[in-house]
Design an enzyme around this catalytic site. Sequence first.
Site, short mmCIF file in Angstrom:
data_model
loop_
_atom_site.label_atom_id
_atom_site.label_comp_id
_atom_site.label_asym_id
_atom_site.label_seq_id
_atom_site.Cartn_x
_atom_site.Cartn_y
_atom_site.Cartn_z
N CYS A 145 12.68 -20.70 -51.68
CA CYS A 145 13.22 -19.73 -50.71
C CYS A 145 13.16 -18.29 -51.24
O CYS A 145 13.24 -17.35 -50.45
CB CYS A 145 14.65 -20.10 -50.33
SG CYS A 145 14.78 -21.75 -49.66
N HIS A 197 18.63 -13.85 -47.99
CA HIS A 197 18.06 -15.12 -47.57
C HIS A 197 19.02 -15.78 -46.58
O HIS A 197 20.22 -15.90 -46.85
CB HIS A 197 17.84 -16.00 -48.80
CG HIS A 197 17.45 -17.40 -48.47
ND1 HIS A 197 16.47 -17.70 -47.55
CD2 HIS A 197 17.90 -18.59 -48.94
CE1 HIS A 197 16.34 -19.01 -47.47
NE2 HIS A 197 17.19 -19.58 -48.29
N ASN A 246 17.43 -21.91 -41.69
CA ASN A 246 16.89 -21.53 -42.99
C ASN A 246 15.38 -21.84 -43.03
O ASN A 246 15.00 -23.00 -43.07
CB ASN A 246 17.65 -22.31 -44.08
CG ASN A 246 17.10 -22.05 -45.47
OD1 ASN A 246 16.06 -21.41 -45.64
ND2 ASN A 246 17.80 -22.57 -46.46
O1 UT7 Z 1 17.61 -22.21 -49.28
C1 UT7 Z 1 18.57 -22.85 -50.05
C2 UT7 Z 1 18.93 -24.11 -49.30
N1 UT7 Z 1 20.22 -24.64 -49.46
C3 UT7 Z 1 21.41 -24.05 -49.20
O2 UT7 Z 1 21.54 -22.90 -48.99
C4 UT7 Z 1 22.59 -24.98 -49.17
C5 UT7 Z 1 23.84 -24.36 -49.71
N2 UT7 Z 1 24.99 -25.21 -49.34
C6 UT7 Z 1 25.52 -25.15 -48.12
O3 UT7 Z 1 25.11 -24.36 -47.29
C7 UT7 Z 1 26.68 -26.08 -47.83
O4 UT7 Z 1 27.05 -26.73 -49.01
C8 UT7 Z 1 26.33 -27.14 -46.73
C9 UT7 Z 1 26.21 -26.46 -45.39
C10 UT7 Z 1 25.04 -27.85 -47.07
C11 UT7 Z 1 27.45 -28.16 -46.63
O5 UT7 Z 1 28.69 -27.51 -46.37
P1 UT7 Z 1 29.97 -27.88 -47.22
O6 UT7 Z 1 31.10 -27.13 -46.66
O7 UT7 Z 1 29.63 -27.64 -48.67
O8 UT7 Z 1 30.15 -29.41 -46.91
P2 UT7 Z 1 30.19 -30.65 -47.91
O9 UT7 Z 1 28.83 -30.91 -48.45
O10 UT7 Z 1 31.30 -30.43 -48.86
O11 UT7 Z 1 30.56 -31.81 -46.92
C12 UT7 Z 1 31.81 -31.85 -46.24
C13 UT7 Z 1 31.83 -33.07 -45.35
C14 UT7 Z 1 31.38 -34.36 -46.05
O12 UT7 Z 1 32.18 -35.40 -45.56
P3 UT7 Z 1 33.45 -35.95 -46.42
O13 UT7 Z 1 32.85 -36.40 -47.72
O14 UT7 Z 1 34.36 -34.77 -46.56
O15 UT7 Z 1 33.96 -37.04 -45.55
C15 UT7 Z 1 29.97 -34.54 -45.58
O16 UT7 Z 1 29.58 -35.90 -45.58
O17 UT7 Z 1 30.92 -32.89 -44.26
C16 UT7 Z 1 30.05 -34.03 -44.17
N3 UT7 Z 1 28.79 -33.57 -43.64
C17 UT7 Z 1 28.55 -33.46 -42.32
N4 UT7 Z 1 29.33 -33.72 -41.24
C18 UT7 Z 1 28.80 -33.47 -40.03
C19 UT7 Z 1 27.67 -33.18 -44.31
N5 UT7 Z 1 26.72 -32.81 -43.43
C20 UT7 Z 1 27.24 -32.97 -42.20
C21 UT7 Z 1 26.74 -32.76 -40.90
N6 UT7 Z 1 27.56 -33.01 -39.85
N7 UT7 Z 1 25.51 -32.27 -40.66
#
Ligand code: UT7
Length: 334
Positions: free
Chosen positions: A111, A260, A290
């Site tokens: 990225c 980004h 993204n």
């Molecule tokens: O170009 C670089 C590319 N990558 C990035 O920029 C990613 C950087 N990270 C992020 O943007 C965030 O970490 C995410 C958007 C990927 C995730 O957000 P988060 O607030 O860190 O969520 P999390 O991973 O802590 O997940 C929270 C909950 C989990 O459930 P439990 O374990 O709390 O029950 C996940 O399983 O949300 C769940 N979850 C979803 N729920 C609904 C994960 N993805 C989804 C989804 N829909 N799409």
Amino acid sequence: MTIRISGTGSALPQRTVTNTELTELVDTSDQWIRERTGIGERRISTGETVAALAADACRQALNMAGKTASEVELILVATCTPELLLPCCGCQVQSMLGASQAAAFDLNAACAGFLFALDTVYAYLKAGIYRNALVVGSEVISKLVDWSDRSTCVLFGDGAGAVFVEAANEDVICENGRTAGVEALLQGADGSKGSVLSCQERPVQNPFLPEQPEACAGPYVHMDGREVYKFATRQVPACILAALEQAELTVEDVDLFLLHQANERIIAAAAKRLGAELDKFPMNLQRLGNMSSATIPVLLDELNRAGRIHKGDRLVLSGFGAGLTYGATVLVWG
Ligand code: UT7
């Protein structure tokens, strides 16, 4: 000697995919995606290729700069999703444009790729090796996405952005007294965190291995979202501050921060850490998601065409990605 971006362009696939459509594929919701990322929809290729999108974006950039393809001396394509391993996407673009005088190659810094490519071109132009270049970020990342993995498939979109960059032999002094061109740049990488955001493709495989390896799990993006989030919210502001310090500037001296477009929360956290107003951080991730290396040049093109960037404006471009890589470039629009 300095450089001037005299043309910008972008190209997006036709097909828009909304969050609601994704709820038919995985257990997610429009509300979750919007609240956690800011993304509402994205463009997904239904046949558009990395090379074709890149070439379209380049044509627009050349058109704006008033240049023909035969005048281009270098094409540098940042991509981590080329259709072909050989030849490189840059050479495909060169052929599509008919830019027969241009050298062409690819660069992969995920990225952060467009930023790294822009910095590379700056170095070439400054060294006098070339006088102009097309710098492109183009991705069809949808083909690396596991569409059954809700933690990644909601994040990404496809698209391409390009700029035409020219060497300027004499200083261009803007009305506000600023000198146009690059004022500072900083690139970094932390390879020890490579596994945090990765995509397998071709493990070592040949008849001479003592043991045949297990089949590759699949060339899909695998990500520890929380780790990437922590890295980005710490590293992006730190990198911006270091680049500004290099140029003996402060956050207040910057008109726009083009970050980004991965996650609205990451951008808001960076703004907060920098102590800058969020309205200096334009975003298009709500519409486009993204697009990896394409996010910054597409945003730049949209702002440029909307008349939101003026001569003399100081911009900070900054991104991060798999590698993990990160960078920041400070420039005055001329
Ligand atoms: O170009 C670089 C590319 N990558 C990035 O920029 C990613 C950087 N990270 C992020 O943007 C965030 O970490 C995410 C958007 C990927 C995730 O957000 P988060 O607030 O860190 O969520 P999390 O991973 O802590 O997940 C929270 C909950 C989990 O459930 P439990 O374990 O709390 O029950 C996940 O399983 O949300 C769940 N979850 C979803 N729920 C609904 C994960 N993805 C989804 C989804 N829909 N799409």
